[in-house]
Design a protein around this motif. Sequence first.
Motif, short mmCIF file in Angstrom:
data_model
loop_
_atom_site.label_atom_id
_atom_site.label_comp_id
_atom_site.label_asym_id
_atom_site.label_seq_id
_atom_site.Cartn_x
_atom_site.Cartn_y
_atom_site.Cartn_z
N ARG A 114 5.40 7.03 -11.30
CA ARG A 114 5.14 8.26 -10.54
C ARG A 114 6.35 9.18 -10.66
O ARG A 114 7.47 8.80 -10.32
CB ARG A 114 4.89 7.96 -9.06
CG ARG A 114 3.81 6.93 -8.77
CD ARG A 114 3.60 6.78 -7.28
NE ARG A 114 2.81 5.61 -6.94
CZ ARG A 114 3.32 4.43 -6.61
NH1 ARG A 114 4.64 4.28 -6.57
NH2 ARG A 114 2.54 3.41 -6.32
N ILE A 174 0.85 -1.19 0.00
CA ILE A 174 0.00 0.00 0.00
C ILE A 174 0.89 1.24 0.00
O ILE A 174 1.72 1.42 0.89
CB ILE A 174 -0.93 0.01 1.23
CG1 ILE A 174 -1.82 -1.23 1.22
CG2 ILE A 174 -1.77 1.27 1.26
CD1 ILE A 174 -2.65 -1.40 2.46
N TYR A 175 0.71 2.10 -1.01
CA TYR A 175 1.58 3.27 -1.22
C TYR A 175 0.80 4.55 -0.95
O TYR A 175 -0.37 4.68 -1.35
CB TYR A 175 2.11 3.28 -2.66
CG TYR A 175 2.99 4.45 -3.00
CD1 TYR A 175 4.37 4.35 -2.92
CD2 TYR A 175 2.45 5.66 -3.45
CE1 TYR A 175 5.20 5.41 -3.26
CE2 TYR A 175 3.27 6.73 -3.78
CZ TYR A 175 4.64 6.60 -3.69
OH TYR A 175 5.44 7.64 -4.02
N GLN A 176 1.43 5.50 -0.27
CA GLN A 176 0.83 6.82 -0.06
C GLN A 176 1.89 7.88 -0.25
O GLN A 176 2.93 7.87 0.42
CB GLN A 176 0.24 6.92 1.35
CG GLN A 176 -0.42 8.28 1.62
CD GLN A 176 -0.93 8.42 3.04
OE1 GLN A 176 -0.76 7.52 3.87
NE2 GLN A 176 -1.55 9.54 3.35
N SER A 177 1.64 8.81 -1.17
CA SER A 177 2.58 9.91 -1.39
C SER A 177 2.41 10.97 -0.31
O SER A 177 1.30 11.32 0.07
CB SER A 177 2.33 10.54 -2.77
OG SER A 177 3.14 11.69 -2.94
N LEU A 178 3.55 11.50 0.18
CA LEU A 178 3.55 12.56 1.19
C LEU A 178 4.34 13.77 0.71
O LEU A 178 4.95 14.49 1.48
CB LEU A 178 4.15 12.02 2.50
CG LEU A 178 3.43 10.81 3.11
CD1 LEU A 178 4.21 10.28 4.32
CD2 LEU A 178 2.01 11.17 3.52
N PHE A 189 7.21 9.42 1.24
CA PHE A 189 6.09 8.53 0.97
C PHE A 189 6.02 7.44 2.04
O PHE A 189 6.97 7.25 2.81
CB PHE A 189 6.21 7.89 -0.42
CG PHE A 189 7.41 6.99 -0.61
CD1 PHE A 189 7.29 5.61 -0.45
CD2 PHE A 189 8.65 7.50 -0.96
CE1 PHE A 189 8.39 4.77 -0.63
CE2 PHE A 189 9.75 6.68 -1.14
CZ PHE A 189 9.62 5.31 -0.97
N GLU A 190 4.89 6.76 2.09
CA GLU A 190 4.71 5.63 3.00
C GLU A 190 4.42 4.37 2.19
O GLU A 190 3.70 4.42 1.19
CB GLU A 190 3.57 5.88 3.99
CG GLU A 190 3.95 6.80 5.12
CD GLU A 190 2.86 6.89 6.20
OE1 GLU A 190 1.81 6.21 6.02
OE2 GLU A 190 3.04 7.62 7.18
N CYS A 238 8.05 12.32 -9.08
CA CYS A 238 7.95 12.85 -7.72
C CYS A 238 8.87 14.06 -7.53
O CYS A 238 9.70 14.37 -8.37
CB CYS A 238 8.32 11.76 -6.71
SG CYS A 238 7.39 10.22 -6.93
N LYS A 263 3.20 16.51 -0.72
CA LYS A 263 2.41 17.74 -0.87
C LYS A 263 3.16 18.97 -0.39
O LYS A 263 3.10 20.04 -1.01
CB LYS A 263 1.09 17.60 -0.12
CG LYS A 263 0.15 18.78 -0.32
CD LYS A 263 -1.18 18.55 0.41
CE LYS A 263 -2.11 19.74 0.21
NZ LYS A 263 -3.41 19.55 0.90
N ASN A 308 2.82 1.48 5.72
CA ASN A 308 2.97 2.23 6.97
C ASN A 308 4.43 2.46 7.38
O ASN A 308 4.70 2.86 8.51
CB ASN A 308 2.22 1.55 8.12
CG ASN A 308 0.72 1.53 7.88
OD1 ASN A 308 0.15 2.52 7.45
ND2 ASN A 308 0.10 0.39 8.14
N ARG A 312 7.51 4.88 6.73
CA ARG A 312 7.70 6.22 6.16
C ARG A 312 9.12 6.36 5.60
O ARG A 312 10.11 6.11 6.29
CB ARG A 312 7.47 7.29 7.23
CG ARG A 312 7.64 8.72 6.72
CD ARG A 312 7.33 9.72 7.81
NE ARG A 312 5.92 9.77 8.10
CZ ARG A 312 5.11 10.77 7.77
NH1 ARG A 312 5.58 11.81 7.12
NH2 ARG A 312 3.84 10.75 8.09
#
Length: 407
Positions: free
Chosen positions: A275, A19-23, A283-284, A277, A25, A287, A289
């Motif tokens: 992606r 599970i990928y989450q971009s941080l 990113f995570e 970047c 921002k 979970n 980081r």
Amino acid sequence: MVSMEVDSEKKLLQRKQSIYQSLDKSFGIQKEVYRGQQYSQIYFARLHLMRTLLYSLLPNWKPHLPVCTVLGLEEGKECIIVGTLYKHMKLKPSILDEYSKERSASLFVQRHNFTHPDDNLVLEDESGRVKLSGCMLLPSTYVTGEDKYVVFISGLSVGRSSSNPLQFQLFVDHITGHLGDEKEQNIAAQIVQVVIAGNSVEVPHGLLNGQNMGSKDQSRLFEPIKELDILLTQIAASIPLDIMPGSSDPANFALPQQPLHRCLFPGSSAYSTFRSCTNPHCFELDNIRFLGTSGQNIDDLGKYSEANNNIEFMERTLRWRHLAPTAPNTLGCYPFTDRDPFYVETCPHVYFVGNQDKYESRLIKGSEGQMVTLICIPRFAETGVAAVLNIRNLECHMLSFATQIHS
């Protein structure tokens, strides 16, 4: 879900996923405005963030000491001051040197480090500044379950005359499961993310001179990017891929560098796994980081301070809770007016830096028990080395594809 076939037994291997989450921002710049904006504002934002953090720690650290300003200092009285650290350096280059009348009379020597025994530190806040002394502050020092792997690579330098395309193709074939026996393919199926940390292409010197280019020169300019896109397409067809800009890439110079435009990669950007970047990049993954840069922040620290190795520079930036302490003084950055995006608000589990001389990795422990894996990613075009991290236990090892081509 991507499948890979093993010829020996005609058995399909399924690539693991995370599970990928971009941080990223906070590193984005929506509307660039340079006119009328001063860098003093980013220093004020940085000081406010650090002061708020440090004041919150005082009750459990030094509750008996008073807090004062530089102007309120009293001789012989111990107190706490939070301010901005500035270092006077007699060897630090100045733009004024370009126009000095005496410049031609002195021998110009290109330096890689500008420290000197006479350097001194100054602490500054809104009320004033005070020179620091003592042996505690040396000027030369400051400025889940299964195995899943993240692969880091940097400094591909596609387009350089001395680069070896075989090295990168071997790397691509290995991680996508098209190289090696069943055991190696099983390991390749556990790679869930590839991160390319800057300096992916190298434009031939002399092309970008401000003059209009002919069709032949335009072709030479875009050829490295085309070649890179072909290679990235092979990766993106199989594995999620993050690409960050670096100092030699077609991106803005000042940090934070904005994502490379997707139009540069018509092949690889067609995949949802591709992606583009920012640099720095956060990113995570399951979970965990990740925080990293393409290396400019660490390279600049190496010019104006001293350490035993670059891993030590990385550790300092984490303990100082700031990715780019020399920006904007000697490291170019955007003049933010409302925030300082380089402030490390949340401790990462993995901190990586690209385009270093050699591979290094170290596990460090924070003051509150945080465990962080530091990774120096070497320049691949020169070393043939990538870094592989197991996100289950945060252990890291190097992956070498060093080859030689004999004429």
